[in-house]
Design a protein around this motif. Structure first.
Motif, mmCIF file in Angstrom:
data_model
loop_
_atom_site.group_PDB
_atom_site.id
_atom_site.type_symbol
_atom_site.label_atom_id
_atom_site.label_comp_id
_atom_site.label_asym_id
_atom_site.label_seq_id
_atom_site.Cartn_x
_atom_site.Cartn_y
_atom_site.Cartn_z
ATOM 1 N N LEU A 58 0.875 -1.185 -0.113
ATOM 2 C CA LEU A 58 -0.037 -0.072 -0.106
ATOM 3 C C LEU A 58 0.880 1.274 0.051
ATOM 4 O O LEU A 58 1.983 1.271 0.722
ATOM 5 C CB LEU A 58 -0.757 0.253 1.287
ATOM 6 N N VAL A 74 1.750 5.002 0.758
ATOM 7 C CA VAL A 74 1.350 5.763 2.333
ATOM 8 C C VAL A 74 2.083 7.431 1.784
ATOM 9 O O VAL A 74 3.139 7.396 1.350
ATOM 10 C CB VAL A 74 1.972 5.461 3.272
ATOM 11 N N PHE A 130 5.652 -0.543 3.952
ATOM 12 C CA PHE A 130 4.843 0.310 3.049
ATOM 13 C C PHE A 130 5.528 1.031 2.234
ATOM 14 O O PHE A 130 6.860 1.172 2.504
ATOM 15 C CB PHE A 130 3.845 1.383 4.054
ATOM 16 N N GLU A 140 -2.793 5.225 -0.974
ATOM 17 C CA GLU A 140 -4.265 4.463 -0.386
ATOM 18 C C GLU A 140 -4.346 5.062 0.992
ATOM 19 O O GLU A 140 -5.648 5.096 1.436
ATOM 20 C CB GLU A 140 -4.134 2.857 -0.588
ATOM 21 N N VAL A 141 -3.214 5.195 1.651
ATOM 22 C CA VAL A 141 -3.359 5.671 2.987
ATOM 23 C C VAL A 141 -2.518 7.284 3.323
ATOM 24 O O VAL A 141 -1.565 7.566 2.347
ATOM 25 C CB VAL A 141 -2.621 4.738 4.160
ATOM 26 N N ARG A 165 -7.741 6.860 5.188
ATOM 27 C CA ARG A 165 -7.786 6.120 3.784
ATOM 28 C C ARG A 165 -8.105 7.524 2.915
ATOM 29 O O ARG A 165 -8.857 8.274 3.125
ATOM 30 C CB ARG A 165 -8.986 4.966 3.894
ATOM 31 N N VAL A 197 -1.664 3.409 10.250
ATOM 32 C CA VAL A 197 -1.549 2.751 8.892
ATOM 33 C C VAL A 197 -2.009 1.409 8.641
ATOM 34 O O VAL A 197 -2.658 0.939 7.679
ATOM 35 C CB VAL A 197 -0.242 3.298 8.252
ATOM 36 N N ASN A 198 -1.578 0.474 9.563
ATOM 37 C CA ASN A 198 -1.848 -0.819 9.460
ATOM 38 C C ASN A 198 -3.487 -0.922 9.515
ATOM 39 O O ASN A 198 -4.034 -1.659 8.712
ATOM 40 C CB ASN A 198 -1.361 -1.540 10.661
ATOM 41 N N GLY A 200 -5.035 0.389 6.492
ATOM 42 C CA GLY A 200 -4.869 -0.647 5.302
ATOM 43 C C GLY A 200 -5.973 -1.817 5.392
ATOM 44 O O GLY A 200 -6.682 -2.104 4.568
ATOM 45 N N LEU A 240 -7.554 -4.008 2.944
ATOM 46 C CA LEU A 240 -7.436 -3.312 1.485
ATOM 47 C C LEU A 240 -6.229 -3.774 0.905
ATOM 48 O O LEU A 240 -5.410 -4.153 1.304
ATOM 49 C CB LEU A 240 -7.175 -1.887 1.841
ATOM 50 N N LYS A 241 -6.561 -4.173 -0.528
ATOM 51 C CA LYS A 241 -5.488 -4.747 -1.328
ATOM 52 C C LYS A 241 -5.233 -4.037 -2.373
ATOM 53 O O LYS A 241 -6.155 -3.468 -3.281
ATOM 54 C CB LYS A 241 -5.813 -6.218 -1.642
ATOM 55 N N ASP A 263 -11.229 -4.394 -1.472
ATOM 56 C CA ASP A 263 -11.522 -4.807 0.036
ATOM 57 C C ASP A 263 -11.445 -6.495 -0.134
ATOM 58 O O ASP A 263 -12.146 -7.185 -0.479
ATOM 59 C CB ASP A 263 -12.863 -4.571 0.433
#
Length: 219
Positions: free
Chosen positions: A6, A8, A41, A50-51, A81, A135-136, A139, A142-143, A197
């Motif tokens: 992901l 960040v 990340f 994504e984040v 997010r 952040v974990n 996420g 989320l993929k 998701d």
């Protein structure tokens, strides 16, 4: 398909509105980015991401006694997010996952720069674990994957297939984004980046794609 880390984006504002980034801001931003990168990340410096990690940092002098100075500082950190709006199925990926204020004092220092560095170091110790945990959580399931599609269309369908692919994928439940990364009509290959998701696909997301005959994707 290739599962990608992901992305960040860390963005800190200097609440003091200084003409140039302060020592605190530079140090804290570098520390947060380093901590997140070490956690696996992908730190990026511009969208898409994504984040998002947002922060406002303030540092002010509270004492000036001859050869000694003291500063106080605080940082408001918010982890969210990114807002991905899927116009086809109406799903919106946007959530404030964590928000917290951190306050520190420098203690005595010989110079303003030394005091700012002490504040930065103490904020780094307090915020790194919070950022990684947030952040974990952001996420979650989320993929982010990149899919390589090979020989799925006939030469006469080259212009329309990428549009068909994105529309069909974005119509699926739990899909927030699907964009074409590259196409090669000569080899009839296409790469697409999909954010979804995983909680919606206990049997695997790719297995769902294989069941869509209009996409003509085979194992």
């Amino acid at each position: 398909a290739t599962v990608k880390p992901l992305r960040v984006l860390v963005s800190l504002d200097d609440g003091n509105e200084a003409e140039k980034p302060s020592t605190c801001k530079r140090t804290l931003q570098a520390n947060l980015e380093g901590a997140l990168a070490r956690a696996g990340f992908k730190v990026v410096y511009a969208k898409p991401a994504e984040v998002l990690v947002f922060g406002t940092l303030r540092a002010n002098k509270i004492n000036d006694r001859g050869s000694r100075v003291a500063w106080k500082g605080d940082a408001d950190i918010e982890i969210t997010r990114a807002q991905e709006v899927n116009s086809i199925n109406g799903q919106v990926m946007s959530d404030v996952v964590a928000r917290k204020r951190f306050d520190v004092k420098s203690g005595d220092a010989r110079t303003d720069d030394e005091a700012q560095q002490k504040i930065a170091d103490r904020l780094c110790l307090k915020t790194a674990a919070f950022a990684k945990d947030g952040v974990n959580k952001a996420g979650g399931q989320l993929k982010l994957i990149e899919v390589l599609v090979v020989n799925a269309w006939q030469p006469q369908d080259a212009a329309g297939y990428p549009t068909l692919f994105t529309q069909k994928i974005r119509s699926l439940k739990g899909v927030y984004s699907c964009r074409i990364v590259a196409t090669d009509n000569a080899t009839r290959t296409m790469r697409a980046e999909i954010i979804y998701d995983a909680a919606e696909y206990s049997d695997g997301f790719l297995n769902r794609i294989y069941t869509m005959p209009e996409l003509n994707i085979v194992r």
